[in-house]
Design an enzyme around this catalytic site. Structure first.
Site, PDB file in Angstrom:
ATOM      1  N   GLU A 136       8.558  59.246 -50.107  1.00 53.45           N
ATOM      2  CA  GLU A 136       8.655  58.340 -51.244  1.00 53.45           C
ATOM      3  C   GLU A 136       9.650  57.215 -50.958  1.00 53.45           C
ATOM      4  O   GLU A 136      10.685  57.424 -50.326  1.00 53.45           O
ATOM      5  CB  GLU A 136       9.069  59.114 -52.493  1.00 53.45           C
ATOM      6  CG  GLU A 136       8.105  60.256 -52.823  1.00 53.45           C
ATOM      7  CD  GLU A 136       8.186  60.699 -54.268  1.00 53.45           C
ATOM      8  OE1 GLU A 136       9.037  60.183 -55.007  1.00 53.45           O
ATOM      9  OE2 GLU A 136       7.381  61.566 -54.655  1.00 53.45           O
TER      10      GLU A 136
ATOM     11  N   ARG B 282       5.192  69.287 -50.169  1.00 52.35           N
ATOM     12  CA  ARG B 282       4.131  70.018 -50.872  1.00 52.35           C
ATOM     13  C   ARG B 282       3.009  69.057 -51.195  1.00 52.35           C
ATOM     14  O   ARG B 282       3.119  67.850 -50.972  1.00 52.35           O
ATOM     15  CB  ARG B 282       4.683  70.605 -52.169  1.00 52.35           C
ATOM     16  CG  ARG B 282       5.352  69.535 -53.043  1.00 52.35           C
ATOM     17  CD  ARG B 282       5.754  70.035 -54.407  1.00 52.35           C
ATOM     18  NE  ARG B 282       6.606  69.113 -55.125  1.00 52.35           N
ATOM     19  CZ  ARG B 282       6.199  68.020 -55.777  1.00 52.35           C
ATOM     20  NH1 ARG B 282       4.909  67.704 -55.784  1.00 52.35           N
ATOM     21  NH2 ARG B 282       7.053  67.243 -56.414  1.00 52.35           N
TER      22      ARG B 282
ATOM     23  N   ARG C 294      -2.616  60.878 -65.826  1.00 53.48           N
ATOM     24  CA  ARG C 294      -2.213  62.242 -66.159  1.00 53.48           C
ATOM     25  C   ARG C 294      -2.436  62.482 -67.654  1.00 53.48           C
ATOM     26  O   ARG C 294      -1.859  61.779 -68.488  1.00 53.48           O
ATOM     27  CB  ARG C 294      -0.748  62.470 -65.811  1.00 53.48           C
ATOM     28  CG  ARG C 294      -0.430  62.326 -64.338  1.00 53.48           C
ATOM     29  CD  ARG C 294       0.948  62.868 -64.021  1.00 53.48           C
ATOM     30  NE  ARG C 294       1.327  62.566 -62.644  1.00 53.48           N
ATOM     31  CZ  ARG C 294       2.349  63.134 -62.008  1.00 53.48           C
ATOM     32  NH1 ARG C 294       3.091  64.041 -62.650  1.00 53.48           N
ATOM     33  NH2 ARG C 294       2.643  62.803 -60.768  1.00 53.48           N
TER      34      ARG C 294
ATOM     35  N   GLU D  83      23.520  56.016 -54.725  1.00 51.51           N
ATOM     36  CA  GLU D  83      22.615  54.989 -54.211  1.00 51.51           C
ATOM     37  C   GLU D  83      22.718  53.728 -55.055  1.00 51.51           C
ATOM     38  O   GLU D  83      22.903  53.804 -56.280  1.00 51.51           O
ATOM     39  CB  GLU D  83      21.156  55.469 -54.228  1.00 51.51           C
ATOM     40  CG  GLU D  83      20.794  56.420 -53.124  1.00 51.51           C
ATOM     41  CD  GLU D  83      19.322  56.763 -53.131  1.00 51.51           C
ATOM     42  OE1 GLU D  83      18.870  57.354 -52.139  1.00 51.51           O
ATOM     43  OE2 GLU D  83      18.608  56.468 -54.110  1.00 51.51           O
ATOM     44  N   LYS D  84      22.560  52.593 -54.410  1.00 55.43           N
ATOM     45  CA  LYS D  84      22.472  51.322 -55.112  1.00 55.43           C
ATOM     46  C   LYS D  84      21.163  51.266 -55.894  1.00 55.43           C
ATOM     47  O   LYS D  84      20.119  51.707 -55.413  1.00 55.43           O
ATOM     48  CB  LYS D  84      22.515  50.179 -54.083  1.00 55.43           C
ATOM     49  CG  LYS D  84      22.314  48.779 -54.642  1.00 55.43           C
ATOM     50  CD  LYS D  84      23.537  48.278 -55.352  1.00 55.43           C
ATOM     51  CE  LYS D  84      23.366  46.810 -55.764  1.00 55.43           C
ATOM     52  NZ  LYS D  84      24.494  46.350 -56.594  1.00 55.43           N
TER      53      LYS D  84
ATOM     54  N   GLY E 153      12.270  65.567 -59.540  1.00 54.26           N
ATOM     55  CA  GLY E 153      11.682  65.435 -60.870  1.00 54.26           C
ATOM     56  C   GLY E 153      12.496  64.596 -61.831  1.00 54.26           C
ATOM     57  O   GLY E 153      12.330  64.690 -63.040  1.00 54.26           O
ATOM     58  N   GLY E 154      13.403  63.771 -61.308  1.00 58.55           N
ATOM     59  CA  GLY E 154      14.175  62.879 -62.152  1.00 58.55           C
ATOM     60  C   GLY E 154      15.384  63.519 -62.807  1.00 58.55           C
ATOM     61  O   GLY E 154      16.120  62.866 -63.541  1.00 58.55           O
TER      62      GLY E 154
ATOM     63  N   HIS F 117       7.758  52.015 -57.144  1.00 55.96           N
ATOM     64  CA  HIS F 117       7.797  53.338 -56.514  1.00 55.96           C
ATOM     65  C   HIS F 117       6.493  53.515 -55.741  1.00 55.96           C
ATOM     66  O   HIS F 117       5.424  53.628 -56.329  1.00 55.96           O
ATOM     67  CB  HIS F 117       7.937  54.414 -57.593  1.00 55.96           C
ATOM     68  CG  HIS F 117       8.118  55.799 -57.056  1.00 55.96           C
ATOM     69  ND1 HIS F 117       8.983  56.703 -57.609  1.00 55.96           N
ATOM     70  CD2 HIS F 117       7.552  56.450 -56.007  1.00 55.96           C
ATOM     71  CE1 HIS F 117       8.934  57.846 -56.942  1.00 55.96           C
ATOM     72  NE2 HIS F 117       8.063  57.713 -55.967  1.00 55.96           N
TER      73      HIS F 117
END
Length: 461
Positions: free
Chosen positions: A275, A293, A339, A201-202, A165-166, A209
């Site tokens: 992802e 999920r 959304r 991560e780079k 979730g960031g 995305h």
């Protein structure tokens, strides 16, 4: 099918979605709810409803013992966790199975393995899936981390090993920033996930995305093509599409095949999402994570494939094999999801719970509104602000955008602020129409192109 009843361990629009899918299969539905959700649409639609505690999620929807007690009392055969809350909690999945019920999703071992972002990267690498350059595992201390970033170069992303979730993410453009952000990221990860472990991560500049929907029954595995999720604010998805915009056919095949390879490598069962980050310039893609999920954005996949992913999950949990093979799944047209949140986009996306006074929902071929709203519904202030998702389908992307603009014009929600004005502006934007966007596009666009309404006025949906 070996299951005849299901408890929905969630709330809001996804609970409504699961109830409708379960009823279409002839299953008895039991909805758990907090005291704040006693008057919700899901409670009204379910065959039975059980109060599991106060409004606070940790005392209701996140209370494993309360949910299990309700499931046992209702004598259900299965528990569907939806998304969020306990959906990716391996202990919960294990407890459901130990109580003699089916967890609608992968087993606890798969959730545990793929939920650890470092372990998932290692699984992906073994399956031949490209991963973002970075640490091979968890980074134990700042000195080790500094050695890694000196090798891969800046900018880098510091990420929570148990994250999602960031949250627990920091971007550093220099060693000074890195040394400052590293302990902050660890502290945030520990607070959010109970695990302060990090990996590096780079940063892929101007990446898109893109994610691939997978289905598996433990023996057979398929993909349902990809979704474009690049329009994000603070790493939270705002607008999703299927298929991805302008993705070359050969890249699509390699991308989707890699997701199936990963699913096969762990014997995946249920619905899941793999992802990726995609670099338009090099046409390379890199694994990010697996969500074990159903996703918020699953409807766009359903619109272009004709599949009902929630029903498929229930069938798999009921012991049935996949109802489709890979050759049965094809892309038909284009779909976009917006959304709709109870937030004011002109005022810093300030949440706006309150009572829905009127509700007008657009109708027509290729238009769908997944929601828990009804006129008179009081949106509670205790949970995520998602009210629903407006999904449209057209013969191609241009037709889809035209239909979306008309559908947004026909969507009326009064009494509370919503993000409908944001989506109207995005649907009219030339760069969005041309597919010229990446994961950092929206935040810049909000600063430079999204005009506030005149002083003293308030735009409503």
């Amino acid at each position: 099918m070996t299951i005849h009843s299901v408890l929905i361990a969630n709330r809001g629009e996804i609970a409504v979605r699961i109830i409708r899918a379960a009823k279409a299969l002839g299953l008895r539905t039991v909805q758990v709810h907090s005291q704040a959700d006693a008057g919700s649409l899901a409670v009204k639609l379910a065959d039975e409803a059980i109060d599991i505690g106060p409004a606070a999620a940790k005392k209701s929807y996140l209370d494993i013992e309360a949910v299990l007690a309700a499931a046992k009392a209702a004598k259900v055969d299965a528990v569907h966790p939806g998304y969020g809350f306990l959906s990716e909690n391996a202990d919960f999945a294990e407890a459901v199975a130990a109580a003699g019920m089916k967890f609608v999703g992968p087993d606890a071992a798969a959730i545990r393995l793929l939920g650890d972002k470092v372990a998932a990267r290692q699984v992906a690498a073994r399956a031949g899936v490209p991963t973002v350059p970075g640490s091979d595992g968890r980074v134990s201390d700042l000195a080790q981390a500094a050695a890694i970033v000196s090798r891969i170069g800046f900018p880098v992303m510091i990420k929570a090993a148990a994250g999602g979730g960031g949250r627990g993410i920091r971007i550093a453009h220099s060693l000074e920033e890195f040394e400052r952000h590293f302990p902050q990221a660890s502290a945030e990860a520990a607070a959010a996930f109970g695990d302060g472990g990090l990996y590096i991560e780079k940063v892929i500049e101007k990446a898109r995305h893109i994610e691939v929907q997978i289905l598996g029954d433990g023996t057979n595995f398929v993909h349902c093509y990809e979704r474009e999720c690049s329009l994000q604010r603070r790493r939270q998805k705002v607008w999703e599409e299927a298929p991805a915009v302008g993705l070359p056919a050969d890249v699509r095949k390699r991308l989707c095949d890699s997701a199936v390879a990963l699913a096969r490598s762990v014997g995946y069962s249920g619905a899941g999402t793999v992802e990726y980050l995609y670099d338009d310039a090099s046409r390379d893609f890199y694994f990010i994570e697996v969500n074990t999920r159903i996703q918020v954005e699953h409807p766009v996949t359903e619109m272009i494939t004709g599949l009902d992913l929630v029903q498929e999950m229930l069938r798999i949990a009921g012991g049935q094999p996949l109802s489709v093979g890979q050759d049965d799944i094809a892309i038909a047209g284009h779909a976009i999801e917006c959304r709709i949140n109870a937030e004011d986009p002109h005022r810093g996306f300030m949440p706006g719970p309150g009572t829905v006074e009127t509700l007008a929902v657009p109708e027509g071929e290729g238009i769908r509104f997944d929601t828990m709203l009804f006129a008179g519904y009081a949106v509670p202030p205790f949970y995520d602000s998602l009210l629903g998702k407006l999904i449209v389908h057209g013969a191609d992307r241009a037709a889809c955008l035209a239909k979306l603009r008309a559908a947004l014009a026909g969507l009326g929600i009064s009494g509370i602020p919503t993000t409908v004005p944001l989506h109207k502006a995005l649907a009219a934007d030339a760069d969005v129409a041309a597919g010229r966007f990446h994961t950092r596009f929206l935040e810049n666009w909000l600063e430079t192109k999204f005009a506030a309404p005149p002083s003293g006025t308030r735009e409503v949906a």
